[in-house]
Design a protein around this motif. Structure first.
Motif, PDB file in Angstrom:
ATOM      1  N   PRO A 165      63.990  61.796   5.525  1.00  0.00           N
ATOM      2  CA  PRO A 165      63.801  63.177   5.984  1.00  0.00           C
ATOM      3  C   PRO A 165      62.642  63.851   5.270  1.00  0.00           C
ATOM      4  N   TYR A 166      61.950  64.728   5.978  1.00  0.00           N
ATOM      5  CA  TYR A 166      60.860  65.505   5.367  1.00  0.00           C
ATOM      6  C   TYR A 166      60.632  66.762   6.182  1.00  0.00           C
ATOM      7  N   ARG A 167      60.581  67.876   5.502  1.00  0.00           N
ATOM      8  CA  ARG A 167      60.179  69.146   6.115  1.00  0.00           C
ATOM      9  C   ARG A 167      59.118  69.762   5.221  1.00  0.00           C
ATOM     10  N   GLU A 168      57.995  70.140   5.816  1.00  0.00           N
ATOM     11  CA  GLU A 168      56.914  70.757   5.046  1.00  0.00           C
ATOM     12  C   GLU A 168      57.408  72.056   4.410  1.00  0.00           C
ATOM     13  N   ARG A 181      54.457  66.526  -2.552  1.00  0.00           N
ATOM     14  CA  ARG A 181      54.935  65.784  -1.372  1.00  0.00           C
ATOM     15  C   ARG A 181      54.986  64.290  -1.656  1.00  0.00           C
ATOM     16  N   TYR A 182      53.894  63.790  -2.220  1.00  0.00           N
ATOM     17  CA  TYR A 182      53.762  62.349  -2.384  1.00  0.00           C
ATOM     18  C   TYR A 182      54.662  61.818  -3.500  1.00  0.00           C
ATOM     19  N   ASP A 230      49.888  63.940   7.148  1.00  0.00           N
ATOM     20  CA  ASP A 230      49.945  62.673   6.426  1.00  0.00           C
ATOM     21  C   ASP A 230      51.338  62.453   5.834  1.00  0.00           C
ATOM     22  N   ALA A 231      51.895  63.483   5.210  1.00  0.00           N
ATOM     23  CA  ALA A 231      53.226  63.361   4.624  1.00  0.00           C
ATOM     24  C   ALA A 231      54.270  63.086   5.698  1.00  0.00           C
ATOM     25  N   ASP A 274      46.774  71.290   6.345  1.00  0.00           N
ATOM     26  CA  ASP A 274      47.241  70.741   7.620  1.00  0.00           C
ATOM     27  C   ASP A 274      47.165  69.220   7.614  1.00  0.00           C
ATOM     28  N   TYR A 275      46.081  68.677   7.054  1.00  0.00           N
ATOM     29  CA  TYR A 275      45.952  67.225   6.966  1.00  0.00           C
ATOM     30  C   TYR A 275      47.063  66.638   6.094  1.00  0.00           C
TER      31      TYR A 275
END
Length: 210
Positions: free
Chosen positions: A84-87, A15-16, A73-74, A68-69
């Protein structure tokens, strides 16, 4: 002033790493640096750098590894960057394939293009990135389909990826994203302000010498 070349070590399932990658063009424009992208299998890097152990394969030793954290955070960083961001919900992908695909693309000067397309697929489109999909990505950036398929398992590409892993560990890298500025290791998307500050200080020191 010389143009600083900054190694950027990243994992395509991170993610990061994705979040940091969205800021690199801006930082290059503002600081005059140039980032050298090094795609690697980040889970393997973490295991090797930590004596064969990874916090992601065990009970979380601290809250920072809670899924979940990390999602919250992301998402907060994505809002801050306005990107844009989708887990990701589907991790049916081989991280070694993702890294190697970039080094195949690198033969044609397309490592960044392939990396960005994979990041988009994983963290924006929520796709499971199979070899077939990687091949589609390769063809979209002008690579020959069969050449890409053959190169993905070639000894030269496997050796290149291994060399990047060893170089990263030799430089003290233990996680992604990581950057090196004038010998200083900066780890994490949240270190980008420190990265920019280090680049500014480097630029100011060169101006003073001149």
């Amino acid at each position: 002033m010389t143009q600083p070349l900054v190694p950027f070590y990243f994992g395509l399932g991170s993610r990061y790493s994705y979040l940091a990658s969205t800021q690199l063009e801006r930082i290059e424009h503002q600081t005059g640096c140039r980032f050298e992208w090094f795609s690697l299998q980040s889970g393997e890097l973490i295991r090797r750098a930590n004596g064969g152990h990874s916090p992601f394969g065990e009970a979380a030793p601290s809250g920072q590894y809670d899924w979940d954290y990390r999602q919250r955070d992301a998402e907060a960083w994505a809002r801050y960057y306005d990107v844009p961001y989708r887990e990701p919900r589907d991790f049916r992908m081989d991280p070694a394939d993702l890294a190697r695909a970039c080094w195949v693309a690198d033969r044609h000067g397309q490592l960044q293009s392939m990396s960005r397309r994979i990041f988009e697929a994983v963290f924006v489109e929520n796709l499971a990135v199979s070899r077939d999909l990687l091949t589609d990505f390769a063809m979209a950036i002008g690579l020959d389909r069969q050449d890409f398929i053959n190169a993905l398992d070639s000894s030269s590409v496997i050796t290149k990826h291994e060399a990047v892993l060893q170089r990263a560990i030799g430089n003290g890298v233990f996680g992604v994203p990581s950057f090196l500025v004038d010998g200083q290791l900066l780890w994490g998307n949240d270190r980008l302000p420190l990265l920019e500050h280090a680049l500014k200080r480097l630029s100011d020191s060169e101006d003073t010498v001149v």
